[in-house]
Design an enzyme around this catalytic site. Structure first.
Site, PDB file in Angstrom:
ATOM      1  N   CYS A  24     -14.321  -1.165  -7.784  1.00  0.00           N
ATOM      2  CA  CYS A  24     -15.427  -0.557  -7.014  1.00  0.00           C
ATOM      3  C   CYS A  24     -15.930   0.702  -7.712  1.00  0.00           C
ATOM      4  O   CYS A  24     -16.651   1.499  -7.134  1.00  0.00           O
ATOM      5  CB  CYS A  24     -14.972  -0.231  -5.591  1.00  0.00           C
ATOM      6  SG  CYS A  24     -13.621   0.939  -5.521  1.00  0.00           S
ATOM      7  N   ASP A  59       0.862  -1.191   0.000  1.00  0.00           N
ATOM      8  CA  ASP A  59       0.000   0.000   0.000  1.00  0.00           C
ATOM      9  C   ASP A  59       0.898   1.241   0.000  1.00  0.00           C
ATOM     10  O   ASP A  59       2.026   1.195   0.484  1.00  0.00           O
ATOM     11  CB  ASP A  59      -0.904   0.008   1.248  1.00  0.00           C
ATOM     12  CG  ASP A  59      -2.173   0.849   1.045  1.00  0.00           C
ATOM     13  OD1 ASP A  59      -3.259   0.265   0.888  1.00  0.00           O
ATOM     14  OD2 ASP A  59      -2.068   2.100   1.039  1.00  0.00           O
TER      15      ASP A  59
HETATM   16  N1  SAH Z   1      -8.365  -4.002   0.037  1.00  0.00           N
HETATM   17  C1  SAH Z   1      -8.691  -3.102   1.117  1.00  0.00           C
HETATM   18  C2  SAH Z   1      -9.282  -1.801   0.635  1.00  0.00           C
HETATM   19  C3  SAH Z   1      -8.461  -1.068  -0.391  1.00  0.00           C
HETATM   20  S1  SAH Z   1      -8.731   0.637  -0.370  1.00  0.00           S
HETATM   21  C4  SAH Z   1      -9.595  -3.793   2.108  1.00  0.00           C
HETATM   22  O1  SAH Z   1     -10.233  -4.788   1.752  1.00  0.00           O
HETATM   23  O2  SAH Z   1      -9.682  -3.326   3.248  1.00  0.00           O
HETATM   24  C5  SAH Z   1      -7.513   1.208  -1.442  1.00  0.00           C
HETATM   25  C6  SAH Z   1      -6.123   1.285  -0.840  1.00  0.00           C
HETATM   26  O3  SAH Z   1      -5.242   1.539  -1.909  1.00  0.00           O
HETATM   27  C7  SAH Z   1      -5.878   2.402   0.154  1.00  0.00           C
HETATM   28  O4  SAH Z   1      -5.355   1.873   1.341  1.00  0.00           O
HETATM   29  C8  SAH Z   1      -4.855   3.328  -0.517  1.00  0.00           C
HETATM   30  O5  SAH Z   1      -3.898   3.835   0.403  1.00  0.00           O
HETATM   31  C9  SAH Z   1      -4.213   2.396  -1.488  1.00  0.00           C
HETATM   32  N2  SAH Z   1      -3.656   2.980  -2.708  1.00  0.00           N
HETATM   33  C10 SAH Z   1      -4.211   3.884  -3.536  1.00  0.00           C
HETATM   34  N3  SAH Z   1      -3.440   4.074  -4.619  1.00  0.00           N
HETATM   35  C11 SAH Z   1      -2.370   3.250  -4.484  1.00  0.00           C
HETATM   36  C12 SAH Z   1      -1.232   2.975  -5.286  1.00  0.00           C
HETATM   37  N4  SAH Z   1      -1.043   3.578  -6.458  1.00  0.00           N
HETATM   38  N5  SAH Z   1      -0.354   2.076  -4.825  1.00  0.00           N
HETATM   39  C13 SAH Z   1      -0.527   1.450  -3.643  1.00  0.00           C
HETATM   40  N6  SAH Z   1      -1.594   1.670  -2.857  1.00  0.00           N
HETATM   41  C14 SAH Z   1      -2.504   2.560  -3.265  1.00  0.00           C
END
Ligand code: SAH
Length: 421
Positions: free
Chosen positions: A363, A273
């Site tokens: 989503c 992340d």
């Molecule tokens: N899979 C998680 C929810 C994902 S929410 C669950 O089930 O709880 C999306 C996440 O992606 C966030 O934590 C955000 O910090 C991260 N994120 C957004 N863009 C990103 C990128 N380019 N690389 C890595 N993480 C990213």
């Protein structure tokens, strides 16, 4: 206060003596007659009077038939959101209270002593007849997001109803810091729309569980209302392929899918992340759950870059989860979003070991199931690998239902794919 029987009467939004009337264009009443809750500005022939933001209007067909009542939103393309499709059922605090009570009753299994979890969605907006109203329950605390003019207008009635009808509700907390409010002409600055609304204030972290898995939820600073309750069923699906697997959990947030994999006996889990805070909480959740049998790694990096790095390092995985944030908000952004989805899916497909499994999600409401399938198929083609579809997932059933009259309610789509070799 807790049982909603306090002596002082509540003051709700002004209930106008004059009922405003919205008349639809001829041939534009089909959706409303079929209980679709949104009335777009183009479907409206005229508006009697000047209802202000969130006020209730009577909706009539071009022929003059009364179709029901909804909340007026003068700035939004979605000009009216229906709260009653029955001309005999007016919209007042009782109606709001009844809608909340019905939504709670539909979730009785989550409140039963045998429930495997103490966290669930209590109100799923349009799909529970309450447009723009989201309410999530975390171990006794309800966190609300009020995203539409009508939701904001009925705020106090909603809060009172939640305190009254949600068994064991200790407090209601507001997390209405959502962009959608800007389109509605509502205040959306964080300072104004985040804070306690009734009862006790939630602690800094609320501990929730899903079976044996435990998560800490930060309802003040976390995403949405704090946790991705909507992926509950998908977490279980991922767990069913995780035993003995080396897992890469992309866009891990606070650990969700990775912890499900740990609980199912994964050999290793790498959480990936960009957010250090999210990863710190993922780590705490891993400790709290006691995932001792799995080697866990927490990598702070951009998924687009890190997948390329793994490719260059020839690193491979048995199970990869791709659960990115919303890439497309509108149909206009769909082309760009599709490229983003294809990019990460293609990269992940190449990193899978023989017969490896990819659990991939979108989503973005604007991304249809068909288009998402197509994007994944194109990614597989370009990755020169063949895949089988093992499962489809969607937002968790029961507490995230989709009203049949409101297909827009289905926003979260997932595919579990297995590389054929
Ligand atoms: N899979 C998680 C929810 C994902 S929410 C669950 O089930 O709880 C999306 C996440 O992606 C966030 O934590 C955000 O910090 C991260 N994120 C957004 N863009 C990103 C990128 N380019 N690389 C890595 N993480 C990213």
């Amino acid at each position: 206060m807790r049982d909603g029987t306090e002596a002082t009467p509540r003051v709700y939004g002004r209930i106008s003596a004059v009922m405003y009337k919205v008349t639809l264009n001829a041939k534009r009443d089909y959706a409303t007659l079929h209980h679709h809750p949104w009335i777009f500005s183009g479907a409206i022939r005229d508006v009697d009077g000047q209802p202000s933001i969130g006020e209730t209007v009577e909706v009539c067909s071009a022929r003059g038939d009364r179709l029901g009542y909804g909340s007026y939103s003068p700035q939004s393309q979605i000009r009216v959101r229906m709260l009653s499709f029955d001309p005999r059922v007016p919209v007042d605090a009782d109606r709001i209270s009844n809608l909340v009570a019905a939504a709670v009753a539909r979730r009785a299994t989550f409140l039963a002593p045998a429930s495997p979890t103490n966290a669930f969605r209590v109100v799923n907006a349009e799909n529970d007849g309450l447009p723009g109203v989201t309410a999530d329950f975390y171990d006794g605390f309800v966190v609300v997001q009020l995203a539409s003019a009508g939701a904001e207008y009925w705020k106090q009635a909603l809060v009172d109803a939640l305190m009254k009808h949600v068994p064991g509700c200790r407090g209601v907390f507001n997390r209405s810091d959502v962009d959608a409010r800007a389109r509605e002409g509502l205040v959306f600055e964080r300072d104004c729309v985040v804070g306690p609304l009734a009862g006790e204030e939630p602690p800094e972290f609320i501990e929730i569980h899903e079976g044996a898995i435990r998560y800490l939820v930060d309802v003040r600073k976390g995403h949405k209302t704090g946790f991705y309750l909507d992926q509950r069923d998908a977490r279980a699906a991922v767990g069913s392929f995780a035993q003995g697997a080396d897992v890469l959990n992309c866009f891990s947030y606070t650990g969700g899918f990775g912890l499900a994999a740990c609980a199912a006996g994964a050999r290793s889990v790498t959480h990936l992340d960009v957010s250090a805070d999210a990863l710190a909480l993922a780590k705490r959740n891993t400790e709290l759950t006691g995932c001792t049998g799995t080697a866990c790694d927490f990598v702070e990096a951009d998924v687009f870059k890190q997948l390329r790095l793994y490719r260059d390092q020839a690193r491979t995985f048995d199970l990869i989860v791709l659960d990115p944030p919303k890439f497309a908000d509108t149909k206009a952004g769909l082309m760009r979003a599709s490229r983003g989805y294809k990019d990460i899916n293609l990269l992940a497909m190449k990193l899978l070991k023989p017969r490896g499994v990819l659990a991939t999600f979108s989503c973005s409401g604007a991304m249809t199931t068909d288009l998402f399938d197509k994007v994944c198929a194109e990614a597989a083609f370009d990755a020169h690998r063949d895949f089988q579809m093992l499962a489809r997932t969607r937002q968790a059933a029961v507490d995230h239902p989709v009203a049949l009259s409101f297909p827009e309610g289905l926003y979260l789509k997932g595919l579990v794919l297995r590389a054929m070799d």
